[in-house]
Every structure is written in structure tokens, then in C-alpha cells.
Design a protein around this motif. Structure first.
Motif, mmCIF file in Angstrom:
data_model
loop_
_atom_site.group_PDB
_atom_site.id
_atom_site.type_symbol
_atom_site.label_atom_id
_atom_site.label_comp_id
_atom_site.label_asym_id
_atom_site.label_seq_id
_atom_site.Cartn_x
_atom_site.Cartn_y
_atom_site.Cartn_z
ATOM 1 N N THR A 1 -6.081 4.579 -0.653
ATOM 2 C CA THR A 1 -5.070 5.637 -0.506
ATOM 3 C C THR A 1 -3.687 5.007 -0.453
ATOM 4 O OG1 THR A 1 -6.552 7.135 0.687
ATOM 5 C CG2 THR A 1 -4.193 7.481 0.976
ATOM 6 N N ARG A 2 -2.792 5.508 -1.287
ATOM 7 C CA ARG A 2 -1.446 4.944 -1.365
ATOM 8 C C ARG A 2 -0.448 5.858 -0.656
ATOM 9 N NH1 ARG A 2 0.048 0.700 -3.616
ATOM 10 N NH2 ARG A 2 2.240 0.214 -4.046
ATOM 11 N N GLY A 3 0.398 5.268 0.172
ATOM 12 C CA GLY A 3 1.423 6.033 0.862
ATOM 13 C C GLY A 3 2.600 6.338 -0.051
ATOM 14 N N ILE A 4 3.222 7.484 0.165
ATOM 15 C CA ILE A 4 4.416 7.912 -0.569
ATOM 16 C C ILE A 4 5.533 8.147 0.439
ATOM 17 C CG2 ILE A 4 5.478 9.772 -1.886
ATOM 18 C CD1 ILE A 4 2.855 10.284 -3.241
ATOM 19 N N VAL A 5 6.677 7.525 0.214
ATOM 20 C CA VAL A 5 7.859 7.762 1.042
ATOM 21 C C VAL A 5 8.971 8.243 0.120
ATOM 22 C CG1 VAL A 5 9.591 6.736 2.544
ATOM 23 C CG2 VAL A 5 7.202 6.016 2.733
ATOM 24 N N LEU A 6 9.464 9.454 0.349
ATOM 25 C CA LEU A 6 10.514 10.009 -0.499
ATOM 26 C C LEU A 6 11.876 9.419 -0.151
ATOM 27 C CD1 LEU A 6 9.666 13.830 -0.640
ATOM 28 C CD2 LEU A 6 8.973 12.027 -2.223
ATOM 29 N N ASP A 7 12.660 9.154 -1.177
ATOM 30 C CA ASP A 7 14.051 8.737 -1.034
ATOM 31 C C ASP A 7 14.804 9.342 -2.207
ATOM 32 O OD1 ASP A 7 16.392 7.561 -0.302
ATOM 33 O OD2 ASP A 7 15.805 5.510 -0.782
ATOM 34 N N GLY B 1 0.785 -1.223 0.000
ATOM 35 C CA GLY B 1 0.000 0.000 0.000
ATOM 36 C C GLY B 1 0.816 1.272 0.000
ATOM 37 N N TRP B 2 2.117 1.168 -0.288
ATOM 38 C CA TRP B 2 2.938 2.377 -0.327
ATOM 39 C C TRP B 2 4.041 2.224 -1.358
ATOM 40 C CZ3 TRP B 2 8.178 2.424 1.331
ATOM 41 C CH2 TRP B 2 8.612 1.247 1.953
ATOM 42 N N THR B 3 4.574 3.371 -1.794
ATOM 43 C CA THR B 3 5.589 3.402 -2.847
ATOM 44 C C THR B 3 6.754 4.275 -2.417
ATOM 45 O OG1 THR B 3 3.934 3.111 -4.599
ATOM 46 C CG2 THR B 3 6.065 4.059 -5.241
ATOM 47 N N ARG B 4 7.955 3.780 -2.648
ATOM 48 C CA ARG B 4 9.158 4.586 -2.396
ATOM 49 C C ARG B 4 9.447 5.409 -3.649
ATOM 50 N NH1 ARG B 4 12.765 4.014 1.451
ATOM 51 N NH2 ARG B 4 12.066 1.888 1.900
ATOM 52 N N ILE B 5 9.537 6.715 -3.499
ATOM 53 C CA ILE B 5 9.766 7.631 -4.620
ATOM 54 C C ILE B 5 11.240 8.022 -4.650
ATOM 55 C CG2 ILE B 5 9.190 9.868 -5.616
ATOM 56 C CD1 ILE B 5 6.903 7.902 -5.743
ATOM 57 N N THR B 6 11.910 7.692 -5.745
ATOM 58 C CA THR B 6 13.351 7.955 -5.844
ATOM 59 C C THR B 6 13.708 9.037 -6.864
ATOM 60 O OG1 THR B 6 13.609 6.156 -7.440
ATOM 61 C CG2 THR B 6 13.895 5.601 -5.112
ATOM 62 N N SER B 7 12.716 9.633 -7.505
ATOM 63 C CA SER B 7 13.000 10.703 -8.468
ATOM 64 C C SER B 7 11.754 11.555 -8.662
ATOM 65 C CB SER B 7 13.431 10.136 -9.820
ATOM 66 O OG SER B 7 12.337 9.489 -10.465
ATOM 67 N N LEU B 8 11.948 12.775 -9.131
ATOM 68 C CA LEU B 8 10.807 13.635 -9.420
ATOM 69 C C LEU B 8 10.019 13.110 -10.605
ATOM 70 C CD1 LEU B 8 12.169 17.259 -8.874
ATOM 71 C CD2 LEU B 8 11.251 15.626 -7.236
ATOM 72 N N GLU B 9 10.720 12.456 -11.544
ATOM 73 C CA GLU B 9 10.010 11.869 -12.687
ATOM 74 C C GLU B 9 9.032 10.791 -12.231
ATOM 75 O OE1 GLU B 9 13.917 13.480 -14.157
ATOM 76 O OE2 GLU B 9 13.252 12.296 -12.442
ATOM 77 N N GLN B 10 9.462 9.963 -11.300
ATOM 78 C CA GLN B 10 8.590 8.916 -10.779
ATOM 79 C C GLN B 10 7.399 9.521 -10.037
ATOM 80 O OE1 GLN B 10 10.378 6.471 -7.770
ATOM 81 N NE2 GLN B 10 8.632 5.076 -7.622
ATOM 82 N N LEU B 11 7.638 10.580 -9.286
ATOM 83 C CA LEU B 11 6.567 11.223 -8.553
ATOM 84 C C LEU B 11 5.556 11.843 -9.504
ATOM 85 C CD1 LEU B 11 5.282 12.229 -5.941
ATOM 86 C CD2 LEU B 11 6.840 14.191 -5.996
ATOM 87 N N ARG C 1 -0.864 9.748 0.074
ATOM 88 C CA ARG C 1 -0.545 10.400 1.344
ATOM 89 C C ARG C 1 0.969 10.378 1.535
ATOM 90 N NH1 ARG C 1 -4.752 9.218 5.730
ATOM 91 N NH2 ARG C 1 -5.839 10.370 4.080
ATOM 92 N N VAL C 2 1.544 11.548 1.765
ATOM 93 C CA VAL C 2 2.991 11.650 1.942
ATOM 94 C C VAL C 2 3.341 11.238 3.369
ATOM 95 C CG1 VAL C 2 5.005 13.111 1.683
ATOM 96 C CG2 VAL C 2 2.950 13.588 0.344
ATOM 97 N N LEU C 3 4.291 10.315 3.500
ATOM 98 C CA LEU C 3 4.688 9.777 4.803
ATOM 99 C C LEU C 3 6.185 9.995 4.991
ATOM 100 C CD1 LEU C 3 2.771 6.382 4.454
ATOM 101 C CD2 LEU C 3 1.957 8.451 5.608
ATOM 102 N N GLY C 4 6.559 10.769 5.989
ATOM 103 C CA GLY C 4 7.976 11.020 6.241
ATOM 104 C C GLY C 4 8.510 10.080 7.303
ATOM 105 N N SER C 5 8.966 10.637 8.421
ATOM 106 C CA SER C 5 9.444 9.809 9.531
ATOM 107 C C SER C 5 8.302 9.253 10.371
ATOM 108 C CB SER C 5 10.389 10.620 10.431
ATOM 109 O OG SER C 5 11.493 11.115 9.699
#
Length: 465
Positions: A57-63, A17-27, A39-43
Motif C-alpha cells: 500500500t502506497r501513501g499519498i500526500v497532497l501538495d 512507501g509514499w508519494t507527494r502529489i503536486t497535480s491532478l494529472e499526477q494523481l 492510502r491518502v495521508l493528510g496531517s
């Protein structure tokens, strides 16, 4: 991997239910080529109800590339939104600088998360983390990239956005030369608080107080330079405070079933033992938080309302059958930017309340006490810390203090409600989700990532990046 809150005791998003985002293109691709809310999820330090991803609703974790590194130009530092606050202070410190803001106690949160929830510390200059922000890079719900600065018309919406306007992918922070300060620690009778608290703040660089309501005393740390003159006559010495802290700690340990005092909750009180004056930077003095599973609530009221808030809280807390595990924390900031800022127009004092969880995840002090506190402080013009516990139904929906402006910002930056959040929407009176219309599933856009939108003092213009 299932995604949990920072403490690992609440599930935030299922393993799929969540995706790790590794680039602005992917986002951008996610925002333009997929349906449903995100939903943006940080710490994940915020109250879990605000973070939990419901079905659909899918979680987003930035990397993102460059996370935790930063680029320093003069006294300005550019970082990615997923950079931790601790890395921000470290990057500035390596050049003899510090952010132009007092550090919060927990610096393992992300820059974007700290801004989204209005993270603050104390001090009538730079008391809120957003005070040091020079620019924000935000990708909105349509995949457009905005750069927002303090002179722009939309800055007050995006500086404290609750994650409802888009994804903060980059931030530029102002620094200043680091300086060593003195920290004077003293303990006085609680009745000194309404008369002296304002002066402690106005005559210092930053002040923080802990009100031990069960023992009728207040312990305060005041940071200052050599010119400061103390106006407080300490009624209690360090040994007196040690005895009170020890008793408070023992009761806490009994309440949460910690017989050995080894849990993070029990350790949070140790910083008061042997309290002595010290020297250091604001970071060295105030960064002493120990994360512990808890119900944590902060309500900000105007600084001038502190005497009335104190008198009413004193009566309420002494009469309640429920007792707090930790002294009531008082931290004051100057007015802070943001339509949703709890500190608008005048200095504001945050009253903080804590009840720790048992090993089984049970809250030992009932929520009714926290609701009674909210009713009391909201009646004095109070507003909640958005990243902590609050009851949406108790907060008056106002059309005059920035809520209306923020609702308009949601319509502008997230017209299809990709970042819908039930807790915040309900609190702010935002209408239900509107269906997406007149847009192909994945529009072709040359020049990733996204359309660039500059937001400055004049009307925004669009151009390909």
C-alpha cells in the motif's frame, strides 16, 4: 523521508512507501497506470492503525497548487483538499466572515481529512464541520473526477468517506458574517448533568462540558448572545475549580513521568485555570486544543440518551481500576449528513475519553476500560468518531443505518479497491479485494485530469473536462 503520525512516534509509511502529489494529472496517472492499494495521508492526526501503510500500500500526500490560499466568491470559499482548517478560518476572517460551522479544537488538520473522519465541534447549528460544505471535488479509484453537491445522490457517501472512495482534491465551503459571542463558564455538581445538559445546548449557540468524574463535578462553557438567560447555579467558584484542576494535573504528571509539567499533556489542563467569562468568535473561544500523544476515543449517542449514558458511565468509571487523565468531554451536534455520520436523524452527544502516553510511548490506562466504555455506549445506539480509537470487533455491523449504502458507494467509486483500508473494511463488513479486470495498464484519456463526472439531483452524466 519516513512518514510518521503527527506526533512523530509512529511510522506510517517507509521512506520509499509514499508519494507527494503536486497535480491532478499526477494523481490520475497514479490511479490509472499503477497497481496496488493507496492510502491518502493528510496531517495524520487519526489513530495510527487507520493510517499505517502495510506492504503493498502506497501513501499519498497532497501538495496541490493553491494550497492554503483559497478563492472567495461572495460568502463561498473554494480550497484544495490539503488546505489546513486554520487557513480556512484565516481566509474567511480576512473578509469579516467565518465558516458556517463551529471550529474543532485542532485546526492543523486538512479539510479533506476533517471531512473524511467526521470532524465535529459543538452546537445544534453548525456543530459538525461538514455542515458548511457546499460542494466536494473527488477523484475516484478509476481516475474520474466528480463534483458532488448536497442535492446529489452520492453526497451522503462522500461527505464522510473514511478515505475509502477516492481523493478529495477540492472543497467549496459556505461562510457567514462573523459575530462576537459571549462565553459563560460555570461549574456545577455532576448530578446536574442529566437534567440540565440538554437545556444548556438547546438554549445556546454552542456548549461544551468537561466532566471531572473523580471529583463529581462538571465544568461548562456556553456561548450565547445577549438574550441568553443562565439556568445554572454555580456550585463551585473559579478557585474551587483551580484546586481540582491542580490535583488532576499533578496525578497526570506522575502517571506519565512529567516531573516539571512541561509536556503538552500537562498543558492541556491549563485552560481551566482561572476560568472566567469572555467574549469572542467561536474560533477564538473554542480553538484551544493542544495536541499530545494519547489514546483518544469518542462515542456519540443520541442527545436524549445522555441521562442513561451518564448514569451507566458513572458506575463504570468509578468501579474501574483504570483512571482517565482528562475529564470526560461532552459535545453535542445537530444531525449531520453522511451515511456513516454518528449523528443521524437526531442530535447526538459525543462522549470523549483520553489517556495520555508516557515519554516511552506507553498507554497508562488500559484499553480494557475503553472497550468496556464502547460496549456500554454502543448498547445505547452509540457510534464512534471514525478518526479516533475504536475496536472494530465491538461495533455491530448494521444493514440499516447507512453501512449498506456506504458499501454500495465503495463498489461505485472504487470498484477495484484501490483505497482499501483493512480497519474500516473490517468494521463495515466490506468484502475482500476484488481483482482488477478488463482494463489496460494505463488507458489513454484525452484532456487530463480525468473524466469529469457531475453529481447532482439527476442521474450523473460524463463528459471530457
Amino acid at each position: 523521508m519516513t512518514l510518521t503520525n503527527w506526533g512523530g512516534n509512529v511510522t506510517i509509511a517507509a521512506h520509499d512507501g509514499w508519494t507527494r502529489i503536486t497535480s491532478l494529472e499526477q494523481l490520475e496517472s497514479m490511479l490509472t497506470c499503477t497497481e496496488g492499494t493507496v492510502r491518502v495521508l493528510g496531517s495524520r492526526f487519526s489513530y495510527p492503525a487507520q493510517l499505517r501503510c502495510p506492504v503493498g500500500t502506497r501513501g499519498i500526500v497532497l501538495d496541490l497548487p493553491g494550497r492554503g490560499v483559497g478563492e472567495l466568491r461572495g460568502e463561498h470559499l473554494r480550497v484544495t483538499g490539503d488546505t489546513l482548517l486554520e487557513d480556512v478560518w484565516r481566509a474567511f476572517r480576512s473578509h469579516g466572515l467565518e465558516p458556517a460551522a463551529c471550529p474543532p479544537v485542532i485546526t492543523s488538520q486538512t479539510v479533506a481529512g476533517a471531512l473524511a473522519t467526521g470532524t465535529h465541534a459543538q452546537g445544534l447549528i453548525g456543530g459538525t464541520f461538514s455542515d458548511c460544505v457546499a460542494a466536494i471535488d473527488l477523484m475516484d479509484g478509476t481516475g474520474s473526477l466528480h463534483r458532488l453537491t448536497p442535492g446529489g445522490t452520492d453526497f451522503d457517501a462522500t461527505i464522510l468517506s473514511l478515505g475509502c472512495l477516492g481523493v478529495v482534491v477540492g472543497v467549496e465551503l459556505r461562510g457567514r458574517p462573523a459575530r462576537e459571542l459571549l462565553c459563560t463558564r460555570f461549574t456545577v455538581a455532576e448530578d446536574s448533568l442529566p437534567e440540565s445538559y440538554g437545556a444548556w445546548n438547546r438554549k445556546s449557540v454552542a456548549a461544551k462540558s468537561w466532566w471531572f468524574t473523580e471529583h463529581q463535578l462538571v465544568h461548562t462553557w456556553v456561548t450565547h448572545d445577549d438574550s441568553w438567560m443562565s439556568t445554572a447555579s454555580a456550585a463551585y467558584g473559579p478557585a474551587d475549580l483551580d484546586r481540582i484542576v491542580t490535583r488532576t494535573r499533578r496525578r497526570l504528571m506522575a502517571d506519565i513521568g512529567d516531573g516539571q509539567g512541561r509536556t503538552p499533556a500537562a498543558r492541556t489542563l491549563e485552560k481551566f485555570l482561572g476560568a472566567r467569562d469572555s467574549k469572542g468568535t467561536l474560533h477564538e473561544i473554542f480553538r484551544n486544543g493542544i495536541p499530545a500523544p494519547q489514546l483518544n476515543m469518542e462515542i456519540a449517542v443520541p442527545l436524549d440518551a445522555v441521562p442513561e449514558a451518564y448514569a451507566s458511565l458513572k458506575e463504570l468509571l468509578h468501579a474501574s481500576p483504570y483512571k482517565l487523565h482528562y475529564p470526560v468531554v461532552l459535545r453535542t451536534t445537530s444531525p449531520a449528513r453522511g451515511h456513516l455520520s454518528p449523528a443521524q436523524a437526531v442530535p447526538a452527544t459525543y462522549f470523549g475519553f483520553v489517556s495520555y502516553m508516557t515519554a516511552e510511548g506507553v498507554i497508562t490506562a488500559a484499553r480494557p476500560l475503553f472497550d468496556d466504555i464502547q460496549r456500554l455506549l454502543y448498547s445505547l445506539g452509540g457510534r464512534p468518531h471514525w478518526g479516533k480509537y475504536f475496536t472494530p470487533e465491538l461495533l455491530p455491523i448494521s444493514n440499516t443505518d447507512g453501512f449498506q449504502q456506504f458499501r454500495r458507494a465503495i463498489s461505485k467509486f472504487d470498484p477495484h479497491r484501490r483505497f482499501e483500508n483493512d480497519t474500516f473494511y473490517r468494521t463495515l463488513g466490506v468484502p475482500p479485494t476484488r481483482p482488477r479486470i478488463d482494463e489496460p495498464a494505463c488507458p489513454a484519456r484525452p484532456g487530463l485530469p480525468g473524466r469529469r463526472v457531475e453529481s447532482g439531483p439527476t442521474a450523473p452524466t460524463r463528459h471530457q473536462r
